[in-house]
Design an enzyme around this catalytic site. Structure first.
Site, PDB file in Angstrom:
ATOM      1  N   PHE A 207      -7.298  -0.831 -10.677  1.00 31.18           N
ATOM      2  CA  PHE A 207      -6.215  -1.660 -10.365  1.00 31.18           C
ATOM      3  C   PHE A 207      -6.395  -2.242  -9.235  1.00 31.18           C
ATOM      4  O   PHE A 207      -6.135  -3.416  -9.132  1.00 31.18           O
ATOM      5  CB  PHE A 207      -4.871  -0.651 -10.197  1.00 31.18           C
ATOM      6  CG  PHE A 207      -3.576  -1.381 -10.172  1.00 31.18           C
ATOM      7  CD1 PHE A 207      -3.182  -1.866 -11.322  1.00 31.18           C
ATOM      8  CD2 PHE A 207      -3.046  -1.749  -8.932  1.00 31.18           C
ATOM      9  CE1 PHE A 207      -1.883  -2.558 -11.337  1.00 31.18           C
ATOM     10  CE2 PHE A 207      -1.958  -2.270  -8.812  1.00 31.18           C
ATOM     11  CZ  PHE A 207      -1.332  -2.797 -10.109  1.00 31.18           C
TER      12      PHE A 207
ATOM     13  N   LYS B 201     -18.401  -3.489 -14.455  1.00 29.94           N
ATOM     14  CA  LYS B 201     -18.080  -2.293 -14.428  1.00 29.94           C
ATOM     15  C   LYS B 201     -19.227  -1.413 -14.431  1.00 29.94           C
ATOM     16  O   LYS B 201     -20.174  -1.768 -15.266  1.00 29.94           O
ATOM     17  CB  LYS B 201     -17.164  -1.744 -15.689  1.00 29.94           C
ATOM     18  CG  LYS B 201     -17.077  -0.036 -15.792  1.00 29.94           C
ATOM     19  CD  LYS B 201     -16.112   0.407 -14.694  1.00 29.94           C
ATOM     20  CE  LYS B 201     -15.765   2.106 -14.808  1.00 29.94           C
ATOM     21  NZ  LYS B 201     -14.944   2.658 -13.937  1.00 29.94           N
TER      22      LYS B 201
ATOM     23  N   HIS C 212      -0.584   3.312  -2.083  1.00 30.22           N
ATOM     24  CA  HIS C 212       0.542   3.932  -1.759  1.00 30.22           C
ATOM     25  C   HIS C 212       0.930   4.810  -2.873  1.00 30.22           C
ATOM     26  O   HIS C 212       1.687   5.814  -2.846  1.00 30.22           O
ATOM     27  CB  HIS C 212       1.739   2.850  -1.366  1.00 30.22           C
ATOM     28  CG  HIS C 212       1.414   2.430   0.019  1.00 30.22           C
ATOM     29  ND1 HIS C 212       2.932   2.092   0.435  1.00 30.22           N
ATOM     30  CD2 HIS C 212       0.425   2.127   0.574  1.00 30.22           C
ATOM     31  CE1 HIS C 212       2.376   1.427   1.616  1.00 30.22           C
ATOM     32  NE2 HIS C 212       0.995   1.521   1.795  1.00 30.22           N
TER      33      HIS C 212
ATOM     34  N   VAL D 118      -0.794  -8.619  -3.215  1.00 27.74           N
ATOM     35  CA  VAL D 118      -1.305  -7.881  -1.889  1.00 27.74           C
ATOM     36  C   VAL D 118      -2.075  -9.014  -1.489  1.00 27.74           C
ATOM     37  O   VAL D 118      -2.850  -9.834  -2.076  1.00 27.74           O
ATOM     38  CB  VAL D 118      -2.251  -7.050  -2.401  1.00 27.74           C
ATOM     39  CG1 VAL D 118      -2.776  -6.245  -1.298  1.00 27.74           C
ATOM     40  CG2 VAL D 118      -1.400  -5.945  -3.121  1.00 27.74           C
TER      41      VAL D 118
END
EC number: 6.3.3.3
Length: 226
Positions: free
Chosen positions: A17, A37, A175, A218
């Site tokens: 994420f 990846k 979080h 963000v």
């Protein structure tokens, strides 16, 4: 060309994420960015983590995803890469991964490489991700979270990184799941203290709590000077 390696403190820390969010942030800033990846287990076809990156970025899979460049090793069994490869009758050749990285580096301005699990996951029986990171010296972006046990895992990772002289570029604090604001606030202070203890002068960026399907905004500017 800038290449960053994104690792979690363990499995399910939120690195997929976070990698997707960072790629979206850079894409929105008109940066020619690509994700890779390192290896994918428990999957068939295109890496499911790569597909998650594209979904978060709001783009369709690229040709370099379809031809396997962004993830040359995909194994069916959900296990450590060395075991997943063995079960599928293969062995990981790091040179193959390096070739993919070099190909992507030649075509894009910024490359984000998402790792597998934590930094000491075995790639082959006698070669771990930590060995790879020590060799490549990619700036490391470490993903931690608020779940119980994250302090221990994070501090062990920082000590390992310091002992191997890995360059930590930043720490991302996820979080989710935030079960206690008291623990969350304390954890961040612990991580900042230990980053300094191990000689790392790098930013801590927080990803707020979110619902499944959401992509929170963000500010990753402390990590990427554009």
């Amino acid at each position: 060309m800038s290449t960053y390696f994104i690792s979690g403190i363990d499995t399910d820390a939120g690195k997929t994420f976070a990698t997707g969010l960072m790629a979206k942030y850079l894409l929105d800033k008109d940066v020619n960015v690509m994700t890779q990846k390192f290896a994918q287990t428990g999957c068939v076809g295109i890496s499911e983590d790569i597909l998650a990156h594209r979904e978060i970025m709001g783009v369709e899979p690229y040709e370099v995803d379809k031809d396997g460049t962004t993830c040359p090793y995909v194994f069916t069994y959900p296990a450590s890469p060395h075991l997943a490869a063995k079960i599928d009758g293969e062995e990981i050749d790091v040179n193959v991964i390096n070739d993919s990285t070099e190909k992507l580096e030649s075509a894009y301005d910024t490359l984000l490489i998402e790792g597998v699990g934590g930094i000491h996951v075995p790639i082959t029986l006698d070669y771990s991700l930590l060995d790879y990171l020590e060799e490549k010296k990619h700036p490391l972006i470490l993903i931690t979270s608020s779940k119980l046990g994250s302090i221990n895992h994070t501090l062990m990772t920082l000590e390992l990184a310091a002992n191997r002289k890995l360059p930590i570029h930043g720490l991302i604090y996820n979080h989710y799941p935030n079960n206690s604001d008291v623990i969350l606030e304390d954890s961040i202070q612990v991580f900042k203290t230990y980053l300094k203890k191990y000689g790392y002068d790098c930013p801590v960026v927080e990803i707020p709590e979110f619902k499944i399907g959401e992509s929170p905004e963000v500010d990753f500017s402390p990590l990427f000077k554009l």
